[in-house]
Design an enzyme around this catalytic site. Structure first.
Site, mmCIF file in Angstrom:
data_model
loop_
_atom_site.group_PDB
_atom_site.id
_atom_site.type_symbol
_atom_site.label_atom_id
_atom_site.label_comp_id
_atom_site.label_asym_id
_atom_site.label_seq_id
_atom_site.Cartn_x
_atom_site.Cartn_y
_atom_site.Cartn_z
ATOM 1 N N LYS A 46 0.808 -1.222 0.000
ATOM 2 C CA LYS A 46 0.000 0.000 0.000
ATOM 3 C C LYS A 46 0.840 1.271 0.000
ATOM 4 O O LYS A 46 0.523 2.249 0.665
ATOM 5 C CB LYS A 46 -0.986 0.008 1.177
ATOM 6 C CG LYS A 46 -1.896 -1.207 1.245
ATOM 7 C CD LYS A 46 -2.557 -1.531 -0.090
ATOM 8 C CE LYS A 46 -3.464 -0.420 -0.597
ATOM 9 N NZ LYS A 46 -3.959 -0.716 -1.977
ATOM 10 N N THR A 89 2.718 0.467 -5.103
ATOM 11 C CA THR A 89 3.212 -0.677 -5.864
ATOM 12 C C THR A 89 2.597 -0.758 -7.261
ATOM 13 O O THR A 89 3.308 -0.910 -8.262
ATOM 14 C CB THR A 89 2.913 -1.983 -5.109
ATOM 15 O OG1 THR A 89 3.353 -1.859 -3.755
ATOM 16 C CG2 THR A 89 3.601 -3.160 -5.771
ATOM 17 N N THR A 90 1.272 -0.682 -7.332
ATOM 18 C CA THR A 90 0.580 -0.808 -8.618
ATOM 19 C C THR A 90 1.015 0.303 -9.570
ATOM 20 O O THR A 90 1.251 0.067 -10.770
ATOM 21 C CB THR A 90 -0.945 -0.765 -8.409
ATOM 22 O OG1 THR A 90 -1.317 -1.736 -7.414
ATOM 23 C CG2 THR A 90 -1.686 -1.063 -9.708
ATOM 24 N N HIS A 149 7.481 -7.539 -2.151
ATOM 25 C CA HIS A 149 7.382 -6.844 -0.872
ATOM 26 C C HIS A 149 8.456 -7.363 0.098
ATOM 27 O O HIS A 149 8.514 -6.931 1.250
ATOM 28 C CB HIS A 149 6.003 -7.068 -0.229
ATOM 29 C CG HIS A 149 4.872 -6.374 -0.933
ATOM 30 N ND1 HIS A 149 4.984 -5.110 -1.451
ATOM 31 C CD2 HIS A 149 3.593 -6.775 -1.172
ATOM 32 C CE1 HIS A 149 3.826 -4.759 -1.990
ATOM 33 N NE2 HIS A 149 2.977 -5.746 -1.840
ATOM 34 N N ARG A 184 6.036 5.359 0.819
ATOM 35 C CA ARG A 184 5.016 6.387 0.995
ATOM 36 C C ARG A 184 5.042 6.869 2.433
ATOM 37 O O ARG A 184 5.463 6.136 3.342
ATOM 38 C CB ARG A 184 3.653 5.765 0.667
ATOM 39 C CG ARG A 184 2.499 6.731 0.510
ATOM 40 C CD ARG A 184 1.255 5.937 0.133
ATOM 41 N NE ARG A 184 0.113 6.808 -0.121
ATOM 42 C CZ ARG A 184 -1.099 6.369 -0.378
ATOM 43 N NH1 ARG A 184 -1.342 5.063 -0.415
ATOM 44 N NH2 ARG A 184 -2.092 7.223 -0.610
#
Length: 346
Positions: A84, A87-88, A154, A176
């Site tokens: 979260k 990544t995407t 990850h 982030r």
């Protein structure tokens, strides 16, 4: 007359979930789990402390398989992150940059759409632990002819086992602001909670986050692993911040492209290729695509759950002053000496 079929919904307990998860584990992995500390996870039965970080049983099995069988090539690119934290987005941007000669950002003259318009980024850049080495698979990666091979993970840096010599391997790490990462994780995992389990409260989730008991956490150890390597080996590890990229996408895409070995030419910059990539891969564009509203690209996770807001600073709508103070103190204690810092809007 045939009897009618009655469909029942089963509500699983955490113990039943654990039994179901461990049913598919190898005997080697089960043996390892017996010796590991474990805590109740946000949505799963347990998180296990493996090699210094917390993760699920099936993740441990995949990581063990990766560590045993993965053979790195000099041209490999690995996109790393803690869950979260962008990544995407990083997968989409990197795929578009690396493959822009084969797949023009604007549909080619044959009218073929760009792969990112018809495929989820997680299908184009596979996870090592969730795709390639998941479910007892041992992929034959040496048969991949195209170079560079691009993977995502990850897994913390130390557990990638790429030292002492990384040669020319490239790792891009995106992180982030921990405040936004927490809120994004809390929303995400509540959507994915197993049937029959109540939502986890903000307060309970926050305590676990601050204690470091989250997937692949503690978050500060995960960040510092890649941060420190980026300082030691800047030619191998590029450390990017989600917040900085949102603020200045053009400069950061130029930096990313150069690091990956696919720099933008002056002509491409003049033609607006960087801006085209930024738009193609933007949260707003990806979220509205049918392929990202339907289907599953990571384990049993519906693609629509991968896109919520993607905003910087959304945490101010959720965290109390005392929570902000507590997390700020943790960040100060764990990160300050390293030189890694984040802008925290009040």
């Amino acid at each position: 007359m045939p009897s009618s079929t009655i469909t029942t919904i089963t509500h699983f307990t955490r113990t039943q979930i654990a039994d179901e998860e461990e049913k598919h584990l190898s005997s080697e992995c089960k043996e390892v789990l017996l010796s590991l500390p474990k805590e109740r996870g946000w949505r799963t039965a347990f998180l296990y402390q493996f090699q210094g970080y917390w993760c699920q049983a099936r993740e441990i099995q995949a990581i063990m398989a990766f560590q045993k069988h993965f053979k790195a090539k000099d041209t490999d690119i690995i996109l790393a992150s803690i869950p979260k934290s962008g990544t995407t987005w990083m997968k989409a941007l990197s795929f578009a940059i690396i493959n822009r000669k084969n797949f023009p950002i604007i549909s080619d003259h044959h009218g073929h759409p760009h792969p990112l318009l018809t495929s989820n980024p997680h299908d184009l850049v596979p996870f090592l632990e969730y795709k390639l080495y998941a479910n007892n698979q041992i992929p034959e990666l040496s048969q991949i002819a195209d170079e560079p091979r691009v993977f995502a993970t990850h897994i913390p840096f130390a557990s990638l086992n790429l030292l002492p010599s990384m040669n020319n391997i490239k790792i891009v790490y995106i992180c982030r602001n921990p405040f936004d990462t927490f809120i994004s994780s809390w929303h995400f995992l509540n959507k994915l909670r197993s049937q029959g389990l109540p939502e986890i409260s903000l307060e309970e989730a926050f305590k676990m986050y601050c204690d470091g008991v989250i997937g692949f956490g503690p978050f500060w150890e995960h960040m510092l692993g890649y941060w420190n390597e980026s300082l030691k080996r800047p030619n191998n590890v590029l450390f990017l911040k989600y917040d900085d990229m949102k603020q200045d996408i053009v400069s950061n895409l130029k930096k990313l492209a150069s690091f990956l070995g696919f720099p933008f030419s002056p002509e491409e910059e003049k033609q607006g290729v960087i801006q085209d990539i930024a738009k193609l891969c933007s949260f707003e564009e990806m979220k509205k695509l049918d392929v990202n509203k339907n289907g599953k690209s990571i384990k049993d996770i519906e693609n629509k759950y991968l896109f919520r807001k993607g905003e910087v600073g959304d945490w101010v709508n959720y965290l109390s002053p005392s929570m902000v103070k507590q997390l700020s103190l943790i960040m100060e204690e764990k990160l300050d000496a390293s030189g890694l810092s984040f802008k925290v809007a009040s």
